[in-house]
Structures are given as C-alpha cells and as structure tokens.
Write an enzyme that holds these catalytic residues in place. Structure first.
Site, PDB file in Angstrom:
ATOM      1  N   HIS A 237      -4.587 -29.324 -25.949  1.00 18.02           N
ATOM      2  CA  HIS A 237      -3.430 -28.584 -26.471  1.00 18.02           C
ATOM      3  C   HIS A 237      -3.840 -27.549 -27.517  1.00 18.02           C
ATOM      4  CE1 HIS A 237      -0.208 -30.550 -24.444  1.00 18.02           C
ATOM      5  NE2 HIS A 237      -0.225 -31.675 -25.116  1.00 18.02           N
TER       6      HIS A 237
ATOM      7  N   GLU B  74      -4.877 -34.450 -26.140  1.00 15.00           N
ATOM      8  CA  GLU B  74      -4.455 -33.723 -27.334  1.00 15.00           C
ATOM      9  C   GLU B  74      -5.391 -32.563 -27.655  1.00 15.00           C
ATOM     10  OE1 GLU B  74      -1.514 -34.258 -28.621  1.00 15.00           O
ATOM     11  OE2 GLU B  74      -1.244 -35.921 -27.232  1.00 15.00           O
TER      12      GLU B  74
END
EC number: 3.4.24.39
Length: 351
Positions: free
Chosen positions: A306, A303
C-alpha cells in the site's frame, strides 16, 4: 522501514479454503453519488438483488473511519488519498463490522472528500466508486458482490475546500519510542523476516517461474507485468529487511485509534505509515499452513504494498481474498494489495 510505536494511545485443508465465489450477476450493489454541498458527498447504496445480503462495511460506505470510499480524479489523474486502508479478518466477524440490506433496501452515507483529499487548488474533478464487497454468512466471508457508481462531476471551490479539517492529524514525533512490548516486537521481527523470504521467493517466481501460476493471480503472462510485480515484491523485501531505515514507519500498536473490531492492521499510504492491531498478534499465525489463509507475514506484505514509499504507485484494495482478487482484470490485479499477499502465500506453499 523504521520499527516503532507510540508511547501514548492516540481455514480448512485444501487449496480452495479461501476461494469464495462471486455472487450471481443478478446480485449487486448500485451506488449513486450526489453532491450535498461543496465537498460533502452523499452515497446511496442499493441492494439490486432478489435476496437479502450481509456484507463487511469496513473500507466501504458506512465505515466511520477515513477510508477510501470514492476515487477522486482531476484531468484523468487520481488525486492522492490521505486516509487509511485497513485489512480485516475473514472469519469470526463481529456484527459491528457488518451491514445487512434486504432486497431493494438502501443505505445512505454522507462524507466530506476534502477530509482525505487536498482539493485546495479547486477546479473540475470527477468522483467514482467500484469494486467488490465481501459477503458474510454466519460470521465468515463466503462470497463477494460487485458494486459500481455513477461518475459525479464537480467544480470545486478551492478556498472553501481548504477550510475543511483533515481527518488525519500530524503525528507528534516527540511521542515516538522504540517498540517497548517485547512480545510484540519479537512477533513483528519474525513477521518481517518471513516477509523478506516470501517476497523474494514470489519475486523470483514472478520473473522466471510458472507462467500459469502467475496468470492465476495477475491474469496475464506478459513480461512487462511480470517485471512490475517482481519489482514491487523486491521492494517489499528490501523494505522489510531493516528495522531502522527505509521509507516506512511501522508501529507495533495502534497509532491513531483505527484498530476497531476485526481490523488486523492499517496503512496511511500518503504518509508511509503502517500499524498493527491487537488481533494481528492474537488471531493470525506467523505463517499460514494452508493456501490462501491469512497470516502475519502476508498481512505485513499486504500493508507494505500500500505504501508508495516502498514502490510507487501504492496498491489499493480492489479485491479482498482469493476469489475477489482472481476475478480482477490484469490492470486491476497489479494494483491490488491482496493479489501480492495471495501470490506470495501460493508460492511459499506450492498452491
């Protein structure tokens, strides 16, 4: 990284456990994009293979969340996507996350690109979609199908596009408080600590470790690519080190209601926001004990990559899982979130 939550709700034992095959070249999903009106788009997805296929439609067409279904380009530069990117589990997948298409069958999906992209300036844009979609049998990912679309060229009326309601609403900062769930706070703090360890070790390996191991995940041994990968991993480690500062906000729980069945966590890249879902804590181990297995630390690492605030540009989800990720080109792998998570896992376990 600011560690917080909202007070209101808004496996096997070998290295190739998760090394799933790409399906036959004769099997693929063909995507046809067309304009319905203004910024509203229709996608027709056809199973061009000779057999029925069941696939995960999260992060794909038919997903009702504001996920990235197409890339939008203006003068060969991709327009910033203001939606969500979700990570999901690879086993125990529920039927509501799956779509089955018989041979020759199609599904249709309509969506408005202006809900997740700022098109107020109008003008010429190009849409396209391609990647790999996870194939499922008996509730588990067993392979991947490639998909690709036509290039759809549009001339956008900026005034009309600016009237379209955005999918993501501004967060009310007054509802934010320190993570109050002690168990989740402890688990996430441990995951962040493990993320620092894994990201730093992987960064060192990227700069000066095995060239063949690096090439396995990033499809090149070039020094420039190794430097980029190392720099992104170092940035992830730095971001994960502090729970009170940094470029991202990390929520212990769902912030916007996108934690559907099978979703582990999600990122709002344009806003540098990350949120964990319930099964991040109940389904994932803190650290994987087998190669290419999902865990809390590599999910958090995934994550972080990203988020462009951590390292720009932020990564995408071009290939999900070992087989898909290692089937990408070098230029794709360096921008693929799971390539970093898988590489960090491999370095940690000596895969």
């Amino acid at each position: 990284m600011r560690f917080t939550t909202l007070s209101t709700a808004f496996l096997a034992l070998a290295q190739n456990v998760y090394a799933f095959p790409i399906e036959s070249d004769l099997s693929a999903l063909d995507v046809t994009l067309s304009q319905v009106s203004d910024t509203r788009i229709k996608a027709v997805v056809k199973n061009t293979g000779a057999e029925n296929v069941t696939f995960v439609h999260l992060n794909f067409f038919r997903d009702s969340a504001p996920v990235k279904k197409v890339s939008v380009y203006r003068e060969n530069n991709e327009v910033v996507f203001d939606g969500i990117k979700r990570r999901f589990q690879l086993q125990g997948l529920a039927s509501e996350s799956l779509t089955t298409l018989e041979a020759g069958e199609v599904l249709e999906d309509e969506f408005d690109i202006a809900t997740t992209t700022d098109l107020s300036s109008g003008g010429a844009i190009t849409l396209r979609s391609n990647g790999l979609v996870p194939v499922v049998k008996d509730g588990a990912v067993t392979g991947y199908l490639p998909y690709s679309s036509n290039d759809l060229k549009l001339n956008i009326d900026g005034a009309k596009a600016s009237t379209v309601t955005k999918a993501l609403k501004p967060l009310d900062r007054r509802t934010k408080e320190t993570c109050s769930n002690a168990s989740r706070k402890s688990a996430l703090e441990k995951a962040l600590s493990n993320t620092v360890k894994l990201a730093n070790a992987a960064a060192t390996a990227a700069r000066s470790g095995s060239a063949s191991k690096f090439s396995e995940y990033f499809k090149t041994t070039s020094s420039s690519t190794r430097s980029v990968v190392a720099a992104r991993l170092e940035a992830v480690a730095k971001e994960a080190q502090s729970a009170s500062s940094g470029s991202t906000t990390y929520y212990c729980s769902d912030t916007l209601g996108y934690c559907e069945t099978n979703v582990l966590a999600y990122t709002l890249p344009a806003r540098n926001i990350i949120a964990n879902c319930d099964i991040y804590y109940s389904y994932l181990p803190a650290l994987a004990g087998t190669c290419h297995q999902q865990d809390q630390a590599t999910t958090t690492l995934h994550e972080f990559t990203h988020a462009p605030g951590v390292y720009s540009p932020g990564t995408d989800d071009l290939g999900y899982g070992y087989s898909a990720a290692t089937s990408l080109s070098s230029s794709q792998a360096v921008l693929n979130a799971d390539s970093y998570a898988l590489y960090a896992n491999a370095i940690n376990l000596g895969c």
